[in-house]
Motif scaffolding. Structure first.
Motif, PDB file in Angstrom:
ATOM      1  N   VAL A 105       0.898  -1.261  -0.526  1.00  0.00           N
ATOM      2  CA  VAL A 105      -0.047  -0.214   0.181  1.00  0.00           C
ATOM      3  C   VAL A 105       0.386   1.178  -0.284  1.00  0.00           C
ATOM      4  CG1 VAL A 105      -1.822   1.378   1.064  1.00  0.00           C
ATOM      5  CG2 VAL A 105      -1.564  -1.297   1.642  1.00  0.00           C
ATOM      6  N   CYS A 106       0.600   2.291  -0.773  1.00  0.00           N
ATOM      7  CA  CYS A 106       1.515   3.504  -1.078  1.00  0.00           C
ATOM      8  C   CYS A 106       0.850   4.225  -0.979  1.00  0.00           C
ATOM      9  CB  CYS A 106       2.160   3.337  -2.422  1.00  0.00           C
ATOM     10  SG  CYS A 106       2.972   2.011  -2.948  1.00  0.00           S
ATOM     11  N   PHE A 107       1.012   5.711  -0.543  1.00  0.00           N
ATOM     12  CA  PHE A 107       1.062   7.184  -0.445  1.00  0.00           C
ATOM     13  C   PHE A 107       1.778   7.877  -0.871  1.00  0.00           C
ATOM     14  CE2 PHE A 107      -0.892   4.621   3.404  1.00  0.00           C
ATOM     15  CZ  PHE A 107      -2.198   5.094   3.629  1.00  0.00           C
ATOM     16  N   PHE A 108       1.190   8.724  -1.553  1.00  0.00           N
ATOM     17  CA  PHE A 108       2.251   9.628  -2.437  1.00  0.00           C
ATOM     18  C   PHE A 108       2.613  11.006  -1.639  1.00  0.00           C
ATOM     19  CE2 PHE A 108       1.591   6.270  -5.539  1.00  0.00           C
ATOM     20  CZ  PHE A 108       3.302   6.258  -6.489  1.00  0.00           C
ATOM     21  N   VAL A 109       3.555  11.290  -1.245  1.00  0.00           N
ATOM     22  CA  VAL A 109       3.751  12.604  -0.670  1.00  0.00           C
ATOM     23  C   VAL A 109       4.571  13.599  -1.746  1.00  0.00           C
ATOM     24  CG1 VAL A 109       3.349  12.009   1.568  1.00  0.00           C
ATOM     25  CG2 VAL A 109       5.247  11.858   0.575  1.00  0.00           C
ATOM     26  N   ASN A 110       5.396  14.616  -0.790  1.00  0.00           N
ATOM     27  CA  ASN A 110       6.078  15.818  -2.099  1.00  0.00           C
ATOM     28  C   ASN A 110       7.636  15.653  -1.866  1.00  0.00           C
ATOM     29  OD1 ASN A 110       3.589  16.893  -3.414  1.00  0.00           O
ATOM     30  ND2 ASN A 110       3.015  17.509  -1.751  1.00  0.00           N
ATOM     31  N   SER A 111       7.695  15.110  -0.374  1.00  0.00           N
ATOM     32  CA  SER A 111       9.351  15.217   0.080  1.00  0.00           C
ATOM     33  C   SER A 111       9.607  14.305   1.618  1.00  0.00           C
ATOM     34  CB  SER A 111       9.727  16.349   0.498  1.00  0.00           C
ATOM     35  OG  SER A 111       9.357  16.345   2.124  1.00  0.00           O
ATOM     36  N   GLY A 112      11.068  13.824   1.700  1.00  0.00           N
ATOM     37  CA  GLY A 112      11.300  12.203   2.942  1.00  0.00           C
ATOM     38  C   GLY A 112      10.778  13.196   3.907  1.00  0.00           C
ATOM     39  N   PRO A 277      10.566  -4.111   6.884  1.00  0.00           N
ATOM     40  CA  PRO A 277      10.242  -3.095   7.742  1.00  0.00           C
ATOM     41  C   PRO A 277       7.982  -3.559   7.627  1.00  0.00           C
ATOM     42  CG  PRO A 277      11.207  -2.276   6.624  1.00  0.00           C
ATOM     43  CD  PRO A 277      11.369  -4.066   5.655  1.00  0.00           C
ATOM     44  N   ASP A 278       7.936  -3.082   8.706  1.00  0.00           N
ATOM     45  CA  ASP A 278       6.381  -2.341   8.432  1.00  0.00           C
ATOM     46  C   ASP A 278       5.739  -1.472   7.720  1.00  0.00           C
ATOM     47  OD1 ASP A 278       5.521  -4.308  10.803  1.00  0.00           O
ATOM     48  OD2 ASP A 278       6.969  -3.711  11.571  1.00  0.00           O
ATOM     49  N   ILE A 279       6.478  -0.022   7.478  1.00  0.00           N
ATOM     50  CA  ILE A 279       6.858   0.362   6.815  1.00  0.00           C
ATOM     51  C   ILE A 279       7.969   0.827   6.719  1.00  0.00           C
ATOM     52  CG2 ILE A 279       6.517   3.320   7.013  1.00  0.00           C
ATOM     53  CD1 ILE A 279       4.554   3.165   9.636  1.00  0.00           C
ATOM     54  N   VAL A 280       8.074   1.881   4.886  1.00  0.00           N
ATOM     55  CA  VAL A 280       9.422   2.038   4.694  1.00  0.00           C
ATOM     56  C   VAL A 280       8.387   3.734   3.670  1.00  0.00           C
ATOM     57  CG1 VAL A 280      10.852   1.672   2.732  1.00  0.00           C
ATOM     58  CG2 VAL A 280      10.035   0.054   3.687  1.00  0.00           C
ATOM     59  N   THR A 281       9.618   4.530   4.105  1.00  0.00           N
ATOM     60  CA  THR A 281       9.670   6.389   3.127  1.00  0.00           C
ATOM     61  C   THR A 281      11.198   6.199   2.342  1.00  0.00           C
ATOM     62  OG1 THR A 281      11.051   6.588   5.370  1.00  0.00           O
ATOM     63  CG2 THR A 281       8.731   6.597   5.744  1.00  0.00           C
ATOM     64  N   LEU A 282      10.381   6.744   1.294  1.00  0.00           N
ATOM     65  CA  LEU A 282      10.908   6.856   0.205  1.00  0.00           C
ATOM     66  C   LEU A 282      11.376   7.884   0.376  1.00  0.00           C
ATOM     67  CD1 LEU A 282       9.030   4.263  -1.926  1.00  0.00           C
ATOM     68  CD2 LEU A 282      11.442   4.523  -0.734  1.00  0.00           C
ATOM     69  N   GLY A 283      11.995   9.218  -0.660  1.00  0.00           N
ATOM     70  CA  GLY A 283      11.588  10.144  -1.761  1.00  0.00           C
ATOM     71  C   GLY A 283      13.569  10.907  -2.303  1.00  0.00           C
ATOM     72  N   HIS A 290      12.717  15.490  -9.326  1.00  0.00           N
ATOM     73  CA  HIS A 290      11.712  16.106  -9.157  1.00  0.00           C
ATOM     74  C   HIS A 290      11.374  16.186  -7.440  1.00  0.00           C
ATOM     75  CE1 HIS A 290       7.757  17.607 -10.873  1.00  0.00           C
ATOM     76  NE2 HIS A 290       7.524  16.527  -9.751  1.00  0.00           N
ATOM     77  N   PRO A 291      10.510  16.965  -7.284  1.00  0.00           N
ATOM     78  CA  PRO A 291      10.026  16.474  -6.088  1.00  0.00           C
ATOM     79  C   PRO A 291       8.486  15.652  -5.365  1.00  0.00           C
ATOM     80  CG  PRO A 291       9.667  18.536  -6.777  1.00  0.00           C
ATOM     81  CD  PRO A 291       9.974  18.287  -7.554  1.00  0.00           C
ATOM     82  N   VAL A 292       8.785  14.199  -5.718  1.00  0.00           N
ATOM     83  CA  VAL A 292       7.866  13.779  -4.977  1.00  0.00           C
ATOM     84  C   VAL A 292       8.501  12.042  -4.403  1.00  0.00           C
ATOM     85  CG1 VAL A 292       8.808  12.292  -7.065  1.00  0.00           C
ATOM     86  CG2 VAL A 292       6.857  11.872  -6.762  1.00  0.00           C
ATOM     87  N   ALA A 293       7.489  11.859  -3.482  1.00  0.00           N
ATOM     88  CA  ALA A 293       8.335  11.125  -2.267  1.00  0.00           C
ATOM     89  C   ALA A 293       6.834   9.998  -2.113  1.00  0.00           C
ATOM     90  CB  ALA A 293       8.913  11.769  -1.082  1.00  0.00           C
ATOM     91  N   ALA A 294       6.823   8.543  -1.301  1.00  0.00           N
ATOM     92  CA  ALA A 294       5.943   7.715  -0.915  1.00  0.00           C
ATOM     93  C   ALA A 294       6.443   6.992   0.410  1.00  0.00           C
ATOM     94  CB  ALA A 294       6.371   6.498  -1.667  1.00  0.00           C
ATOM     95  N   VAL A 295       4.995   6.544   1.203  1.00  0.00           N
ATOM     96  CA  VAL A 295       5.374   6.003   2.061  1.00  0.00           C
ATOM     97  C   VAL A 295       4.621   4.714   1.815  1.00  0.00           C
ATOM     98  CG1 VAL A 295       4.022   5.304   4.420  1.00  0.00           C
ATOM     99  CG2 VAL A 295       4.711   7.753   4.077  1.00  0.00           C
ATOM    100  N   VAL A 296       5.099   3.235   2.247  1.00  0.00           N
ATOM    101  CA  VAL A 296       5.016   1.913   1.665  1.00  0.00           C
ATOM    102  C   VAL A 296       4.761   1.364   2.848  1.00  0.00           C
ATOM    103  CG1 VAL A 296       6.118   0.225   0.484  1.00  0.00           C
ATOM    104  CG2 VAL A 296       6.191   2.625  -0.905  1.00  0.00           C
TER     105      VAL A 296
END
Length: 495
Positions: A105-112, A277-283, A290-296
């Motif tokens: 499952v992803c949540f898309f955001v703009n930065s780390g 992991p239970d949650i991984v953060t990307l940035g 380009h400003p894009v990031a995500a939580v998986v």
């Protein structure tokens, strides 16, 4: 590309209109960058620099396929992510295919920073607890919730100190941390267990004081802390302790994800294919600038967040342009075999740097994986006294030789190499050869004073003076307003 204005005018306007807390690289003599391509950046005089700083331009500055994807999508549609569009789900499908199936499952955001902030919200919603375990020297982002879990920031003057609900575990640095590799009878696995048990003790003490742990968060390889490679078995034990306490394990991959380590897409995988992991953060590298990031995360944690009844929306997170750019970055890593290149060039560079250790005793340690490399500079290999001022001098000299490096770690003595993944072996050889020359200069000119020499010469330095960072001009060291050009040793005390 022509300048819009002179360098002096750019500096003047920056000083007038940009907050002084926003610092420049090479602040004493900043480089004005006007264009970049691949692993190179160019100043207003079209001078080329090898970029070893930008882990953001992951597949190379201005990669044509990434630029093309963004331009084409921008000419068709860019809108709020609450409208239904294909780019969002296409990117999410592609991204989650790179993870273990549990993380779907992803949540898309703009930065780390947004990603890590959201990860804390998810963990707290799922566990109903507030406390967080972080690592010493960690940096997770610039928003208030992340400054609270970043000793790299809150331990600085004016940082406010550690909040009560934050618990700081020792950084698992086997070179200069609490437990070191100096004892030949202690295996790397035992060092990993010693550091993991520190987390276990924090959990025990928190529970004894009536506090509940929501999450343990750590970069899978710590960057600002000095390019730290986790000892084997560390995450396996930590994750077990954390989960036994009913808490969530968060892997911060903002700096090291998307194949930088070469062997895998994600640095947490270096600890074992069963480490999830239970949650991984990307940035940073996700959008190649380009400003894009995500939580998986897992469906269960995402559902707990939904169960709060608070809708989550992000105006720009997951917009069509950002999503097609992120997809293009992943595709480029795959098509150009950049993971394999990171391993090949990274191994070559690491081996070359380790060979320099035979010549230069200032190199205390070379560590890394793929194109994530740290060079720990010391004044004495036995005591491991950090060569802080020397490191600052070296990055200044490397800049003069058109190679861009930075230094970090708690003593600012670790040279960091984290270039775009398109760095070539020729570039790697250039980095090594120039570093060899600069280290030889430092050794031959004897410009710096060790702690032992300070004691011998009865230098009365406060801790802040002793640790003050000085960028040195190798042809004229300015010390307390005095310039030395005779090649004699000078005392680096302050500006």
């Amino acid at each position: 590309m022509a300048e819009a204005m002179s360098k002096d005018e750019t500096i003047r306007l920056r000083k007038r209109h940009i907050g002084t807390s926003c610092k420049l690289f090479f602040n004493r003599d900043p480089i004005k960058i006007v264009r970049a391509e691949g692993q190179y950046m160019y100043d207003e005089k079209d001078q080329q620099y090898i970029d070893c700083i930008n882990n953001v331009a992951h597949v190379g500055h201005c990669h044509p396929e990434v630029v093309k994807a963004g331009v084409e999508q921008m000419s068709i549609l860019n809108t709020n992510s609450r409208f239904l569009h294909d780019s969002l789900v296409t990117c999410a499908k592609k991204l989650t295919s790179l993870f273990p199936p549990e993380l779907s499952v992803c949540f898309f955001v703009n930065s780390g920073s947004e990603a890590n902030d959201l990860a804390l919200r998810l963990a707290r919603a799922h566990t109903k607890n507030q406390d967080v375990i972080t690592l010493d020297h960690a940096y997770h982002g610039h928003v208030t919730s992340l400054i609270e879990i970043s000793p790299y920031k809150f331990n600085m003057p004016g940082g406010g100190g550690k909040p009560e609900h934050i618990h700081v575990a020792p950084c698992p640095d086997v070179y200069r941390g609490k437990f070191r590799d100096t004892d030949s009878t202690t295996t790397p696995e035992q060092l990993g267990k010693l550091y993991a048990d520190e987390v276990k003790d924090l959990i025990k003490n928190a529970h004894a004081n009536g506090r509940g742990i929501a999450a343990y968060i750590a970069e899978s390889l710590q960057s600002c802390g000095g390019q730290i490679i986790l000892p084997p078995g560390y995450l396996r034990s930590v994750y077990r302790y954390v989960r036994e306490a009913g808490a969530i394990c968060i892997a911060d991959e903002v700096q090291v994800g998307f194949g930088r380590v070469g062997k895998a897409w994600w640095a947490f995988e270096l600890q074992g294919t069963d480490i999830i992991p239970d949650i991984v953060t990307l940035g940073k590298p996700m959008g190649n600038g380009h400003p894009v990031a995500a939580v998986v995360t897992t469906p269960q944690i995402a559902q707990s967040f939904a169960n709060t009844g608070i809708e989550y929306f992000n105006t720009y997170g997951g917009n069509p342009v950002s999503c097609v750019i992120a997809s293009a970055v992943i595709e480029t890593v795959e098509k150009e075999n950049l993971k394999e290149k990171a391993t090949r060039v990274g191994n070559h560079l690491m081996n070359s740097l380790k060979q320099l250790m035979n010549k230069h005793t200032m190199i205390g340690d070379v560590r890394g994986v793929g194109l994530f490399i740290g060079i720990d500079l010391v004044r004495n290999r036995e005591t491991r006294e950090p060569a802080t001022e020397e490191a600052q001098h070296i990055i200044s000299r490397m800049k003069e030789e058109f190679i861009l490096l930075s230094a970090d770690g708690p003593y600012r003595n670790v040279l960091k190499i984290k270039p775009p993944l398109v760095l070539s072996q020729v570039d790697a050889d250039r980095i090594t050869s120039v570093l060899d020359i600069v280290l030889t200069e430092v050794k031959n000119t004897d410009l710096f004073v060790t702690e032992e020499q300070k004691k011998e010469e009865n230098l009365d330095l406060s801790p802040s003076e002793a640790k003050k960072i000085i960028e040195c001009d190798p042809m004229g060291i300015i010390v307390n307003g005095t310039t030395s050009t005779d090649g004699k040793k000078v005392k680096l005390v302050g500006e």
